[in-house]
Write a protein that holds these residues in place. Structure first.
Motif, short mmCIF file in Angstrom:
data_model
loop_
_atom_site.label_atom_id
_atom_site.label_comp_id
_atom_site.label_asym_id
_atom_site.label_seq_id
_atom_site.Cartn_x
_atom_site.Cartn_y
_atom_site.Cartn_z
N UNK A 9 0.84 -1.21 0.00
CA UNK A 9 0.00 0.00 0.00
C UNK A 9 0.87 1.26 0.00
N UNK A 10 2.01 1.18 0.67
CA UNK A 10 2.94 2.32 0.66
C UNK A 10 3.40 2.61 -0.77
N UNK A 11 3.71 1.54 -1.49
CA UNK A 11 4.14 1.70 -2.88
C UNK A 11 3.01 2.30 -3.73
N UNK A 12 1.81 1.74 -3.57
CA UNK A 12 0.67 2.21 -4.36
C UNK A 12 0.40 3.69 -4.08
N UNK A 13 0.41 4.06 -2.80
CA UNK A 13 0.15 5.46 -2.44
C UNK A 13 1.24 6.38 -2.98
N UNK A 14 2.47 5.88 -2.98
CA UNK A 14 3.58 6.69 -3.49
C UNK A 14 3.39 6.96 -4.99
N UNK A 15 2.99 5.92 -5.69
CA UNK A 15 2.76 6.07 -7.15
C UNK A 15 1.65 7.09 -7.39
N UNK A 16 0.60 7.03 -6.57
CA UNK A 16 -0.51 7.99 -6.74
C UNK A 16 -0.06 9.40 -6.37
N UNK A 17 0.83 9.49 -5.39
CA UNK A 17 1.31 10.81 -4.95
C UNK A 17 2.22 11.44 -6.00
N UNK A 18 3.14 10.68 -6.53
CA UNK A 18 4.12 11.26 -7.47
C UNK A 18 3.50 11.47 -8.86
N UNK A 19 2.56 10.61 -9.25
CA UNK A 19 1.91 10.76 -10.56
C UNK A 19 2.94 10.67 -11.69
N UNK A 20 3.57 9.52 -11.81
CA UNK A 20 4.54 9.31 -12.89
C UNK A 20 3.83 9.37 -14.24
N UNK A 21 4.51 9.94 -15.22
CA UNK A 21 3.93 9.96 -16.58
C UNK A 21 3.88 8.53 -17.14
N UNK A 22 4.94 7.77 -16.88
CA UNK A 22 5.01 6.40 -17.39
C UNK A 22 5.51 5.49 -16.27
N UNK A 23 5.01 4.26 -16.24
CA UNK A 23 5.44 3.34 -15.19
C UNK A 23 5.39 1.90 -15.70
N UNK A 24 6.42 1.14 -15.39
CA UNK A 24 6.42 -0.29 -15.71
C UNK A 24 6.44 -1.07 -14.41
N UNK A 39 9.25 14.07 -27.41
CA UNK A 39 10.39 13.88 -26.49
C UNK A 39 9.99 13.17 -25.19
N UNK A 40 8.68 13.19 -24.83
CA UNK A 40 8.29 12.51 -23.59
C UNK A 40 7.79 11.08 -23.82
N UNK A 41 8.13 10.51 -24.97
CA UNK A 41 7.77 9.11 -25.24
C UNK A 41 9.02 8.37 -25.73
N UNK A 42 9.53 7.47 -24.91
CA UNK A 42 10.72 6.70 -25.30
C UNK A 42 10.28 5.50 -26.14
N UNK A 70 7.15 3.26 -23.84
CA UNK A 70 6.06 4.21 -23.58
C UNK A 70 5.02 4.15 -24.70
N UNK A 71 3.97 4.97 -24.53
CA UNK A 71 2.97 5.08 -25.58
C UNK A 71 3.53 5.83 -26.79
N UNK A 72 2.67 6.02 -27.80
CA UNK A 72 3.10 6.68 -29.03
C UNK A 72 2.14 7.82 -29.36
N UNK A 73 2.47 8.55 -30.42
CA UNK A 73 1.59 9.61 -30.92
C UNK A 73 1.09 9.20 -32.31
#
Ligand code: SF4
Length: 415
Positions: free
Chosen positions: A291-306, A375-378, A382-385
């Motif tokens: 839950x600490x990990x999940x809350x951290x992810x929600x707090x930081x709001x990463x653009x991309x996550x694996x 530039x924000x899609x590796x 990541x996703x594409x345009x």
């Protein structure tokens, strides 16, 4: 002559990964898949290189279970490939030099690239760290940083050949220079590389992956902010956020240090795009830690996550830890994080609607539709345009106004 069609190849080289069990399975499947071209195609020599071979070099089952393979080469045997291709041995050739002896690409030798417009450059080899779940230091040796000039020479040669995105990699890019004792760090690489790449092609980008939270310092963040051809893209694999789990993982930072790092990145470089990778189901991971990990992810709001589930093996230090997490719980935690991240990612993507970004065109899946990356899609992770337009050329850079956003991708029109 080289070909990417295995049915036509006289020699097939399978470069394997050996990091986690799914990668090992995939490597074996690919080897077996390629082996059929010894019967159905032109293949006379099948060679397995890389981490799978290196990891099981002392296991007689490696050779016995894959009799179709003519040569197994370890991670430092790159210069033996020609001999392995030309070899006529009846018994499999096995070559496993010390991983620490592996050299770098000669920047003066041209490379055969299978990517569209981008190329990876290693800034260092090996790793001096001791994450308890990781076999890489054993397979690839201690860290050896490459001279800055050599990195620049290779990048310049690639950009002159038409590459428009140079992607710097290493086991940990921001650990660069720790073995040199010259005071040079990863910021030095960016500061030297940016102007030389710009001189050859002002539109070429530089991206870097696999930073380490402990060494991604202000000098690196400022170098990114101050060089407009370096993507404000921060790939920071945290692996977990609960300090207790991080300790068992052998990751030398705490939850607070991670939170401070991401705040600092966003303060110094407000354009920052954040990517991370995490592991769930690590031995001993409690519901509270998860839950600490999940809350951290929600707090930081990463653009991309694996997210990966922990992959066990008896040659890992983490194998000996107590309270291994049942696979079904690890899978549930994986799915919970993926669902949370899908919402975060979609919300991020909606903030791009109405904005215009440079997009590198990479594919044309059908008439009037192009696939590219900002530039924000590796690439690959990541996703594409999607661009709905006519008459665009792959490899070129176009300005795209974003009109639509989805969970992982965005779409737009030529501005
Ligand atoms: S820092 Fe990365 S490569 Fe090095 S041991 Fe840890 S996970 Fe493995």
């Amino acid at each position: 002559m080289t070909t990417h069609d295995p049915a036509l190849a006289h020699t097939i080289i399978v470069n394997t990964c050996g990091f986690i069990s799914t990668a090992l399975d995939e490597a074996v499947e690919t080897i077996l898949d390629m082996a059929r071209y010894k019967k159905d195609g032109a293949c006379q020599r099948l060679i397995a290189t890389g981490c799978l071979a290196q990891r099981y070099k002392d296991d007689p089952d490696l050779v016995n279970s894959l009799p179709e393979v003519d040569a197994f080469l370890g991670t430092a045997a790159c210069d033996q490939i020609v001999a392995a291709v030309n070899g006529k041995d009846a018994t499999p050739l096995t070559v496993f030099p010390d991983p620490n002896s592996r050299g770098f690409q000669n920047p003066m030798e041209s490379r055969a690239l299978i990517s569209t417009g981008f190329a990876y450059i290693k800034v260092s080899e090996g790793c001096n760290r001791h994450c308890t779940y990781c076999i890489i230091p054993t397979l690839r040796g201690l860290q050896r940083s490459r001279p800055v000039q050599e990195i620049c020479d290779e990048a310049v040669a690639l950009v002159k050949d038409g590459i428009t995105e140079v992607i710097l990699t290493a086991e940990n890019t921001t650990d660069y220079g720790q073995d040199l004792n010259t005071g040079e760090g990863f910021h030095t690489v960016l500061e030297h590389l940016s102007p030389v790449v710009k001189k050859v092609n002002p539109n070429a980008w530089i991206r870097f992956l696999y930073t380490h939270p402990k060494t991604l310092d202000d000098r690196v963040i400022k170098a990114v902010r101050d060089h407009d051809n370096v993507c404000s893209y921060y790939d920071v694999p945290i692996q977990h956020a609960a300090s207790s789990t991080l300790k068992r993982m052998g990751r030398p930072y705490t939850q607070k240090e991670l939170a401070d790092l991401f705040k600092r990145i966003r303060r110094i470089d407000p354009d920052a795009c954040l990517r991370t990778t995490v592991i769930v189901g690590f031995p001993g991971e409690t519901e509270e830690e998860f839950q600490t990990l999940l809350n951290f992810i929600k707090e930081i709001q990463f653009d991309h996550l694996g997210v990966f589930t922990y992959s066990d093996s008896d040659d890992l230090k983490s194998h000996g830890l107590k309270a291994h997490v049942p696979e079904e719980i690890a899978e549930q935690r994986h799915d919970t994080i993926m669902a949370a991240q899908a919402s975060i990612s979609e919300a991020h993507n909606h903030t791009h609607v109405g904005n215009t970004y440079p997009v590198r065109i990479e594919e044309t899946p059908e008439e009037g539709v192009y696939i590219g990356r900002t530039p924000f899609q590796a690439p690959d992770v990541d996703g594409v345009t999607f661009i709905y337009s006519e008459g665009l050329d792959t490899g070129t850079l176009v300005q795209v106004k974003v009109t639509d956003a989805f969970e992982y991708d965005i779409a737009g029109e030529k501005a």
